[in-house]
Design a protein around this motif. Structure first.
Motif, mmCIF file in Angstrom:
data_model
loop_
_atom_site.group_PDB
_atom_site.id
_atom_site.type_symbol
_atom_site.label_atom_id
_atom_site.label_comp_id
_atom_site.label_asym_id
_atom_site.label_seq_id
_atom_site.Cartn_x
_atom_site.Cartn_y
_atom_site.Cartn_z
ATOM 1 N N LEU A 1 0.992 -1.331 -0.115
ATOM 2 C CA LEU A 1 0.071 -0.104 -0.004
ATOM 3 C C LEU A 1 0.865 1.234 0.017
ATOM 4 C CD1 LEU A 1 -2.926 1.143 -0.093
ATOM 5 C CD2 LEU A 1 -2.646 1.211 2.546
ATOM 6 N N GLN A 2 1.151 1.789 -1.145
ATOM 7 C CA GLN A 2 1.787 3.223 -1.297
ATOM 8 C C GLN A 2 0.793 4.190 -0.692
ATOM 9 O OE1 GLN A 2 5.299 3.754 -2.346
ATOM 10 N NE2 GLN A 2 4.532 5.614 -1.262
ATOM 11 N N MET A 3 0.943 5.042 0.064
ATOM 12 C CA MET A 3 0.412 6.199 0.671
ATOM 13 C C MET A 3 1.181 7.665 0.409
ATOM 14 S SD MET A 3 -0.973 4.711 4.002
ATOM 15 C CE MET A 3 0.725 4.647 4.891
ATOM 16 N N HIS A 4 0.555 8.510 -0.268
ATOM 17 C CA HIS A 4 0.931 9.849 -0.610
ATOM 18 C C HIS A 4 0.083 10.777 0.089
ATOM 19 C CE1 HIS A 4 4.430 8.378 -3.061
ATOM 20 N NE2 HIS A 4 3.299 7.749 -3.811
ATOM 21 N N SER A 5 0.587 11.900 0.039
ATOM 22 C CA SER A 5 -0.257 13.261 0.692
ATOM 23 C C SER A 5 -0.813 12.940 1.778
ATOM 24 C CB SER A 5 -0.958 13.641 -0.513
ATOM 25 O OG SER A 5 -0.508 13.918 -1.550
ATOM 26 N N LEU A 6 -0.037 12.255 2.892
ATOM 27 C CA LEU A 6 -0.966 11.694 3.866
ATOM 28 C C LEU A 6 -1.536 12.965 4.951
ATOM 29 C CD1 LEU A 6 1.722 8.782 4.837
ATOM 30 C CD2 LEU A 6 -0.924 8.777 4.721
ATOM 31 N N LYS A 7 -2.416 12.671 5.552
ATOM 32 C CA LYS A 7 -3.363 13.518 6.321
ATOM 33 C C LYS A 7 -3.190 13.014 7.692
ATOM 34 C CE LYS A 7 -6.132 14.804 2.403
ATOM 35 N NZ LYS A 7 -7.467 14.763 1.799
ATOM 36 N N PRO A 8 -3.439 13.913 8.824
ATOM 37 C CA PRO A 8 -3.564 13.418 10.265
ATOM 38 C C PRO A 8 -4.811 12.384 10.283
ATOM 39 C CG PRO A 8 -3.187 15.816 10.185
ATOM 40 C CD PRO A 8 -3.455 15.544 8.699
ATOM 41 N N GLU A 9 -5.736 12.468 9.670
ATOM 42 C CA GLU A 9 -6.832 11.745 9.527
ATOM 43 C C GLU A 9 -6.763 10.386 9.181
ATOM 44 O OE1 GLU A 9 -6.996 14.774 8.338
ATOM 45 O OE2 GLU A 9 -8.250 15.019 6.553
ATOM 46 N N ASP A 10 -5.659 10.043 8.508
ATOM 47 C CA ASP A 10 -4.988 8.866 7.901
ATOM 48 C C ASP A 10 -4.512 8.141 9.293
ATOM 49 O OD1 ASP A 10 -3.880 10.195 4.959
ATOM 50 O OD2 ASP A 10 -5.865 9.094 5.283
ATOM 51 N N THR A 11 -4.215 8.686 10.298
ATOM 52 C CA THR A 11 -3.672 8.108 11.483
ATOM 53 C C THR A 11 -4.614 6.756 11.934
ATOM 54 O OG1 THR A 11 -2.803 9.931 12.268
ATOM 55 C CG2 THR A 11 -3.031 8.325 13.832
ATOM 56 N N ALA A 12 -3.979 5.542 12.013
ATOM 57 C CA ALA A 12 -4.798 4.424 12.348
ATOM 58 C C ALA A 12 -3.850 3.390 12.255
ATOM 59 C CB ALA A 12 -5.792 4.034 11.252
ATOM 60 N N VAL A 13 -4.381 1.939 12.841
ATOM 61 C CA VAL A 13 -3.563 0.920 12.746
ATOM 62 C C VAL A 13 -4.047 0.215 11.298
ATOM 63 C CG1 VAL A 13 -3.183 -1.438 13.456
ATOM 64 C CG2 VAL A 13 -3.346 0.436 15.148
ATOM 65 N N TYR A 14 -3.221 -0.005 10.398
ATOM 66 C CA TYR A 14 -3.406 -0.593 9.089
ATOM 67 C C TYR A 14 -3.175 -2.226 9.036
ATOM 68 C CZ TYR A 14 -3.853 4.100 7.279
ATOM 69 O OH TYR A 14 -4.301 5.394 6.847
ATOM 70 N N TYR A 15 -4.292 -2.833 8.381
ATOM 71 C CA TYR A 15 -4.257 -4.149 8.489
ATOM 72 C C TYR A 15 -4.450 -4.697 6.898
ATOM 73 C CZ TYR A 15 -5.535 -3.957 13.396
ATOM 74 O OH TYR A 15 -5.894 -3.467 14.817
ATOM 75 N N CYS A 16 -3.688 -5.832 6.767
ATOM 76 C CA CYS A 16 -3.883 -6.383 5.423
ATOM 77 C C CYS A 16 -4.847 -7.671 5.668
ATOM 78 C CB CYS A 16 -2.627 -6.738 4.714
ATOM 79 S SG CYS A 16 -1.584 -8.008 5.570
#
Length: 125
Positions: A81-96
């Motif tokens: 998962l390539q993530m660009h232009s990250l925002k504070p609201e993207d803060t989380a635990v990410y699961y595959c």
């Protein structure tokens, strides 16, 4: 069965980028539909992205469309998962997650059979 291990999370400033990886073992990786979900504190697990089994079509939540890219390398049994232009609201635990089901439903956590342990992504403002 599949075993999934995420990596690549961390702390990044708003506007930055991260790439998450999910290494799979066990049953042949190429036989699974794969997805990414995320869960912020006190919120339900939410769909982020999905990649299909056959033709590699991709689907995204509206909140990440145009900023995140899901991909898979079947030769390495790895999901990205390539993530660009990250925002504070993207803060989380990410699961595959991996699904062995033949279904058009990709955004519901209940459609997936196997989950990784999660990796924390924190975006500072």
């Amino acid at each position: 069965q599949a075993q999934l291990v995420e990596s690549g999370g961390g702390l990044v400033q708003a506007g930055g980028s991260l790439r998450l990886s999910c290494a799979a073992s066990g049953r042949t990786f190429s036989t699974y539909r794969m997805g990414w979900f995320r869960q912020a504190p006190e919120k339900e697990r939410a769909f982020v992205a999905h990649i299909t089994l056959i033709d590699g079509s991709t689907f995204y939540a509206d909140t990440v469309q145009g900023r995140f890219t899901i991909s898979r390398d079947n030769t390495k049994s790895t999901l990205y998962l390539q993530m660009h232009s990250l925002k504070p609201e993207d803060t989380a635990v990410y699961y595959c997650a991996a699904s062995s089901r033949l279904s058009d439903n990709y955004s519901s956590p209940g459609e997936y059979d196997y989950w990784g342990q999660g990796t924390q992504v924190t975006v500072s403002s």
